[in-house]
Write a protein that holds these residues in place. Structure first.
Motif: not given
Length: 158
Positions: A31-36, A43-45
């Protein structure tokens, strides 16, 4: 089993396509996510802590903080893909200099194929089907080199 892919920004999507193709070729779930790491740390956590996958493939440029942030939140393998930009090696240097105790495996700059293959090799430790597919993939590479060698020698000798 599978891979959780994190991109530092939407602009990383084009470069990441090669990894997606490898995962599809090997029939590996991802799966793919965009996070900073800087703009959306919660959101990353959340992504890392809720991922059902066994490895993380993380793309980042500039300060390349995202792979280290992911590694700090999990004991699963994290493979970083440094992305080139205006300063081509800043992301590479950031990733390979992670603090002791929070390792990130790093492939070459923009080397999305090796990043994906490293994830697959990690998964193959417990999956004989993937191990066979890796061996077949390498055999096809050997066959291509042998064919190219033959073509070049024939061309030069004519």
């Amino acid at each position: 089993m599978g891979v959780c892919v994190l991109l530092g920004s939407k602009s990383d999507l084009e470069k990441a396509q090669g990894a997606f193709e490898i995962f599809r070729q090997f029939d590996v779930d991802f799966d793919v996510h965009i996070a900073s790491a800087h703009r959306t740390p919660e959101m990353v956590k959340n992504i890392v802590q809720n991922s059902k996958h066994d490895a993380f493939l993380v793309f980042a440029g500039l300060s390349a903080a995202l792979p280290g942030a992911v590694a700090a939140l999990t004991t699963k393998p994290v493979i970083g893909v440094p992305l080139s930009g205006r300063v081509p090696f800043d992301s590479l240097l950031s990733m390979v200099q992670m603090p002791k105790g929070v390792p990130v495996a790093v492939v070459g700059v923009d080397n999305v194929i090796n990043g994906a293959l490293m994830c697959i090799q990690i998964l193959a430790i417990k999956d004989e089907r993937l191990e066979r597919k890796i061996l077949e993939y390498r055999e096809r590479m050997r066959e291509k080199v042998a064919k190219d060698d033959e073509e070049v020698r024939r061309y030069v000798q004519s």
